[in-house]
Design a protein around this motif. Structure first.
Motif, PDB file in Angstrom:
ATOM      1  N   LEU A 154       0.832  -1.206   0.000  1.00  0.00           N
ATOM      2  CA  LEU A 154       0.000   0.000   0.000  1.00  0.00           C
ATOM      3  C   LEU A 154       0.867   1.257   0.000  1.00  0.00           C
ATOM      4  O   LEU A 154       0.640   2.200  -0.768  1.00  0.00           O
ATOM      5  CB  LEU A 154      -0.923  -0.011   1.216  1.00  0.00           C
ATOM      6  N   LEU A 155       1.866   1.312   0.869  1.00  0.00           N
ATOM      7  CA  LEU A 155       2.736   2.485   0.969  1.00  0.00           C
ATOM      8  C   LEU A 155       3.575   2.685  -0.292  1.00  0.00           C
ATOM      9  O   LEU A 155       3.920   3.818  -0.662  1.00  0.00           O
ATOM     10  CB  LEU A 155       3.650   2.354   2.186  1.00  0.00           C
ATOM     11  N   ALA A 156       3.917   1.553  -0.948  1.00  0.00           N
ATOM     12  CA  ALA A 156       4.778   1.660  -2.131  1.00  0.00           C
ATOM     13  C   ALA A 156       4.010   1.990  -3.401  1.00  0.00           C
ATOM     14  O   ALA A 156       4.626   2.274  -4.438  1.00  0.00           O
ATOM     15  CB  ALA A 156       5.550   0.360  -2.315  1.00  0.00           C
ATOM     16  N   ASP A 157       2.673   1.942  -3.353  1.00  0.00           N
ATOM     17  CA  ASP A 157       1.871   2.160  -4.557  1.00  0.00           C
ATOM     18  C   ASP A 157       1.835   3.662  -4.874  1.00  0.00           C
ATOM     19  O   ASP A 157       1.105   4.444  -4.228  1.00  0.00           O
ATOM     20  CB  ASP A 157       0.468   1.615  -4.359  1.00  0.00           C
ATOM     21  N   MET A 158       2.616   4.087  -5.881  1.00  0.00           N
ATOM     22  CA  MET A 158       2.725   5.507  -6.246  1.00  0.00           C
ATOM     23  C   MET A 158       1.470   6.012  -6.933  1.00  0.00           C
ATOM     24  O   MET A 158       1.321   7.226  -7.133  1.00  0.00           O
ATOM     25  CB  MET A 158       3.949   5.721  -7.164  1.00  0.00           C
ATOM     26  N   ALA A 159       0.568   5.127  -7.342  1.00  0.00           N
ATOM     27  CA  ALA A 159      -0.638   5.573  -8.035  1.00  0.00           C
ATOM     28  C   ALA A 159      -1.676   6.106  -7.058  1.00  0.00           C
ATOM     29  O   ALA A 159      -2.649   6.735  -7.469  1.00  0.00           O
ATOM     30  CB  ALA A 159      -1.233   4.430  -8.840  1.00  0.00           C
ATOM     31  N   LEU A 160      -1.463   5.873  -5.756  1.00  0.00           N
ATOM     32  CA  LEU A 160      -2.438   6.309  -4.745  1.00  0.00           C
ATOM     33  C   LEU A 160      -1.927   7.544  -4.028  1.00  0.00           C
ATOM     34  O   LEU A 160      -0.747   7.650  -3.694  1.00  0.00           O
ATOM     35  CB  LEU A 160      -2.673   5.192  -3.716  1.00  0.00           C
TER      36      LEU A 160
END
Length: 639
Positions: A477-483
């Motif tokens: 979740l933390l690594a998802d740059m799209a969010l």
């Protein structure tokens, strides 16, 4: 041969009479008795030595040879010999024949030993045959003087003094065997005052009391009075001489045609009477005695005699009840284990399914216990059985959960291999990877839920699996740059809300499970009390029937005393009858009243315990579902 029975090819010595006067139980014979699981009809024979007792016992066994007949003036049988045979008329019972050492053997020189053999024959048998020669006259009655010593040789209870027991024969009658007098070599006409009489009429006439109050008359009446008091159920058979004097010494070798018809006819009637009417050996409450129980009774009585004590029926029955009831508990637990192993395939689909099977097996186990258990201490052993069954139920529940959890965990590990491979390969470490991770995890959960036979821990195993993957999910979740940071925070809150929902479901499942366990325990308590009450009602009814039988016999005896003009003795017997009626039901009524009062309190205690447990479970679940810290690296949502 029916299950639980034994057919001995030959007799064995049960109690050996040592020269020093000690009585020694023989292990081989005890071992045979221990194998007899059927109720036993025990027929013992007593009488002077060299009077042909063994021949009658061989005929009862359906054999020509077996017990040693002997052919000299020296007595052959020493101690008490035993022969177990299938009952000729009842396939579910075993006939136990006891041939005893002859009384009055001049080579023995110890009349005390004779008295103990006589007492043991009475204590162990359900039918006692007294064998004598010639006629029933004063001499024959005086040879039966052992019967007047019974209250010095046997005690009913350990709490009453000897004088009290001497005054009351009613309780002795409850435990004593039926009595048969076999008169051998009887050659007289069965007539009294010119009128023909039956064998029984002959005996009753011989037992009539003489009037008067002199020492000689009292001594003359004593054996008659004792027989009438202690053996109200009595029968007589008279036998002509079987053959000429020369052939008597080889009686066992003679064929039927070599014997006198006037001897064979009463022998046949005697055997038929014993086979058809002799009752099972029982203990107080009407519980049938098995061969194994008879062996334990013999140990108790012989142990008391060798220890210099008077055998006490109450103590012997209490000790026997302890042994039998403990064995009944073990048998019931073994039955429960066998039935549960046979009927239950772990894991079960629900707790209800397991409890339903448990209830069925518990009923069978308790039924087996109740069929074997007896006595005043039955409640103590039933409580022990109930406790052990509860522990075994809990053990099955734990095993059921463990098997289910292990199966579900293995399934989850297998189904999640693709997801794990993707995490390790970095497949979700791309923009939009978190949503992709969630979708694949959802698909995995769907496949998991469709798997059959997961058992009762399916949801708990899934919850544990998801918790173990929270760190991975947060990292993705933390690594998802799209969010955006706000979207990440919303996703984290949604995950936490979903986790709380699952926790709530698990808590509700646990409460439902505890409720089922509580209801099952209430059911168990109520069934145990019902079965115990039914058992006590059965014992009460059997005791009532036995008391009624004794009362009727006593009434017949009282009528004879009145006809003979012994009004005071008839009045004394009326007091005995009154005591029998008064004491019949008191102990059962007290016990059942106590049971009825105890049941509500036990159920209330069980409910309180279960509610406390449910409250603790709810508190722990609430704490577990409290909001957790947001994932590191995310920004808390603004209020």
């Amino acid at each position: 041969m029916a299950p639980g029975g034994v057919c001995m090819a030959r007799p064995l010595c049960l109690i050996e009479n040592h020269p020093d006067g000690r009585l020694v139980l023989q292990e081989e014979a005890l071992g045979v008795l221990q194998r007899v699981r059927q109720p036993v009809v025990v027929v013992a024979i007593m009488g002077l030595y060299r009077t042909g007792k063994s021949y009658l016992m061989n005929r009862l066994a359906g054999e020509r040879k077996g017990f040693s007949l002997g052919s000299t003036v020296q007595g052959n049988t020493k101690g008490i010999w035993m022969w177990c045979r299938p009952h000729p008329c009842r396939s579910d019972q075993t006939l136990v024949l006891l041939d005893t050492e002859g009384l009055g053997d001049v080579g023995k020189g110890d009349t005390q030993n004779d008295a103990w053999i006589f007492a043991l024959a009475i204590l162990l048998s359900s039918t006692l045959v007294y064998n004598s020669m010639g006629t029933i006259d004063q001499n024959a009655l005086e040879q039966l003087h052992y019967v007047s010593e019974l209250t010095q040789r046997i005690r009913i209870t350990s709490s009453r003094d000897q004088s009290q027991e001497d005054e009351d024969s009613s309780e002795f009658v409850r435990y004593f065997p039926a009595f048969i007098w076999a008169v051998r070599d009887f050659t007289l006409e069965l007539e009294i005052d010119g009128c023909a009489v039956s064998d029984d009429g002959y005996l009753e006439n011989a037992l009539k009391l003489q009037k008067g109050d002199t020492e000689q008359i009292r001594r003359c009446n004593l054996p008659r009075l004792c027989i009438r008091k202690f053996f109200p159920s009595r029968k007589c058979f008279t036998f002509d001489r079987p053959t000429n004097r020369k052939n008597l010494r080889r009686l066992a070798e003679l064929e039927e045609e070599d014997l006198e018809e006037e001897f064979l006819k009463p022998v046949a009637r005697f055997c038929e009477h014993v086979w058809e009417t002799a009752k099972r050996k029982t203990v107080p409450g009407g519980q049938a005695v098995t061969g194994a129980m008879l062996a334990n009774l013999a140990k108790a009585y012989v142990g008391a005699i060798n220890g210099g004590e008077v055998p006490c029926l109450e103590n012997a029955f209490l000790a026997l009840a302890e042994i039998e009831n403990a064995a009944a508990v073990r048998e019931a637990l073994s039955r429960y284990e066998e039935e549960m192993q046979r009927r239950v395939a772990l894991p079960t689909g629900s707790v209800e399914e397991l409890l339903r099977t448990h209830a069925e097996c518990e009923r069978e186990a308790t039924g087996a216990f109740m069929a074997r258990a007896f006595g005043a201490n039955i409640k103590k052993f039933q409580d022990e059985l109930t406790h052990e069954l509860k522990l075994k139920k809990e053990e099955f529940c734990q095993r059921n959960e463990a098997v289910s959890f292990a199966r579900c965990t293995a399934a989850l590990e297998s189904l999640s291999q693709g997801l794990e491979s993707g995490v390790r390969a970095g497949r979700f470490s791309v923009p939009g990877g978190y949503r992709q991770f969630l979708e694949e995890r959802r698909q995995m959960e769907e496949r998991y839920r469709l798997l059959p036979n997961k058992g009762v821990q399916a949801d708990k195993a899934l919850e544990g699996f998801l918790k173990s993957k929270e760190t991975e999910a947060n990292s993705i979740l933390l690594a998802d740059m799209a969010l955006s940071e706000k979207e990440k925070q919303l996703e984290a809150q949604q995950v936490q809300t979903e986790a709380a929902r699952r926790q709530q479901e698990l808590m509700e499942q646990d409460q439902a499970r505890m409720k089922q366990l509580m209801e099952d325990q209430e059911r168990s308590h109520e069934e145990q009390f019902r079965l115990l009450r039914e058992k006590m009602e059965e014992e009460k009814e059997r005791t009532r029937e036995e008391t009624e039988r004794i009362v009727q016999l006593k009434l017949q005896e009282q009528k004879k005393l009145l006809e003979e003009g012994f009004y005071q003795k008839a009045k004394d017997m009326e007091d005995e009858i009154r005591k029998l009626k008064e004491n019949n039901n008191s102990i059962f009524e007290i016990c059942m009243a106590a049971l009825d009062k105890a049941l509500p309190y036990l159920n209330q205690g069980m409910q309180y315990y279960m509610l406390q447990h449910m409250a603790k479970t709810a508190s722990a679940s609430a704490a577990a579902s409290a909001p957790a810290e947001p994932p590191k690296g995310s920004v808390p949502a603004k209020k």
